[in-house]
Design a protein around this motif. Sequence first.
Motif, PDB file in Angstrom:
ATOM      1  N   PRO A  99       0.826  -1.207   0.000  1.00 56.95           N
ATOM      2  CA  PRO A  99       0.000   0.000   0.000  1.00 56.95           C
ATOM      3  C   PRO A  99       0.867   1.266   0.000  1.00 56.95           C
ATOM      4  CG  PRO A  99      -0.837  -1.580   1.582  1.00 56.95           C
ATOM      5  CD  PRO A  99       0.492  -2.097   1.118  1.00 56.95           C
ATOM      6  N   GLU A 130      -7.979  -0.493  -4.385  1.00 56.22           N
ATOM      7  CA  GLU A 130      -8.956   0.083  -3.461  1.00 56.22           C
ATOM      8  C   GLU A 130      -8.319   1.264  -2.749  1.00 56.22           C
ATOM      9  OE1 GLU A 130     -10.193  -2.670  -0.470  1.00 56.22           O
ATOM     10  OE2 GLU A 130      -8.154  -3.198   0.071  1.00 56.22           O
ATOM     11  N   LYS A 131      -9.169   2.233  -2.443  1.00 56.30           N
ATOM     12  CA  LYS A 131      -8.735   3.405  -1.685  1.00 56.30           C
ATOM     13  C   LYS A 131      -9.192   3.210  -0.245  1.00 56.30           C
ATOM     14  CE  LYS A 131      -8.864   6.744  -5.455  1.00 56.30           C
ATOM     15  NZ  LYS A 131      -9.410   8.037  -5.911  1.00 56.30           N
ATOM     16  N   ARG A 132      -8.226   3.177   0.639  1.00 55.35           N
ATOM     17  CA  ARG A 132      -8.533   3.025   2.066  1.00 55.35           C
ATOM     18  C   ARG A 132      -8.318   4.363   2.752  1.00 55.35           C
ATOM     19  NH1 ARG A 132      -4.567  -2.170   2.726  1.00 55.35           N
ATOM     20  NH2 ARG A 132      -5.770  -3.615   1.444  1.00 55.35           N
ATOM     21  N   ARG A 133      -9.223   4.694   3.661  1.00 55.16           N
ATOM     22  CA  ARG A 133      -9.089   5.935   4.433  1.00 55.16           C
ATOM     23  C   ARG A 133      -8.764   5.603   5.878  1.00 55.16           C
ATOM     24  NH1 ARG A 133     -10.311  10.316   1.574  1.00 55.16           N
ATOM     25  NH2 ARG A 133     -11.627  10.049  -0.242  1.00 55.16           N
ATOM     26  N   ASP A 134      -7.788   6.332   6.428  1.00 53.28           N
ATOM     27  CA  ASP A 134      -7.447   6.114   7.831  1.00 53.28           C
ATOM     28  C   ASP A 134      -8.345   6.992   8.702  1.00 53.28           C
ATOM     29  OD1 ASP A 134      -6.386   8.692   7.757  1.00 53.28           O
ATOM     30  OD2 ASP A 134      -4.294   8.027   7.808  1.00 53.28           O
ATOM     31  N   VAL A 139      -5.933   9.029   2.367  1.00 52.68           N
ATOM     32  CA  VAL A 139      -6.130   7.892   1.459  1.00 52.68           C
ATOM     33  C   VAL A 139      -4.831   7.116   1.293  1.00 52.68           C
ATOM     34  CG1 VAL A 139      -6.677   7.238  -0.925  1.00 52.68           C
ATOM     35  CG2 VAL A 139      -7.977   9.046   0.204  1.00 52.68           C
ATOM     36  N   THR A 140      -4.978   5.801   1.321  1.00 53.62           N
ATOM     37  CA  THR A 140      -3.887   4.893   0.989  1.00 53.62           C
ATOM     38  C   THR A 140      -4.417   3.967  -0.101  1.00 53.62           C
ATOM     39  OG1 THR A 140      -3.010   4.963   3.227  1.00 53.62           O
ATOM     40  CG2 THR A 140      -2.328   3.114   1.869  1.00 53.62           C
ATOM     41  N   THR A 144      -6.308  -4.992  -4.577  1.00 56.71           N
ATOM     42  CA  THR A 144      -7.316  -5.850  -3.959  1.00 56.71           C
ATOM     43  C   THR A 144      -6.916  -7.320  -4.017  1.00 56.71           C
ATOM     44  OG1 THR A 144      -8.558  -5.944  -6.011  1.00 56.71           O
ATOM     45  CG2 THR A 144      -9.223  -4.266  -4.415  1.00 56.71           C
TER      46      THR A 144
END
Length: 177
Positions: A99, A130-134, A139-140, A144
């Motif tokens: 990531p 996929e865009k992951r939010r902390d 965004v990280t 997938t």
Amino acid sequence: MSDPAVPPTGRPTRERIAEYVHSHPGVHFNELVRRLDLAPGQAQYHLRRLARADRVVDEAVSGRTHYFDPAVDPLERRRLALFRRETARDAVLELLDGPARPAAVADGIGVARSTLEWHLDGLVDAGVVEKRRDERGRVTLALTDPEATVRDLRRIEPSIPDRLLDRFTRLVDALLE
């Protein structure tokens, strides 16, 4: 008198096209025309005939029509078409290391953040990234399914004209930035 549908190699044009599409999944129309040294109208005619006979299928992805053997899974078609774009492919290759933040990916592949976002939209829609939010909303980006991504990347062999077109787009983007 020679048959115009049979090129000098002795193989019918339609067979050459079907074989090329089968061995180069996701090839787009212009590359097919260039690689097989066909007139655009000639390629269109034979591609329509091959499509009617269920020997090829076409898929429009981000403004380009790509061709596939019907045996290629519909979900895989979109991924393969996207991987034929150098910027999208480079972004995915960056994410194979794990990531990363979008700015790091853009810097790593040498494109503007807006260019990366345009390619990410397609990759996210295709389920590749996929865009992951902390907890702070940052965004990280992450792949997938890295194994499937590697498998699909191995099927792509971009042509030199495709690479040059992608690099020209990057150059124009950098000049406008």
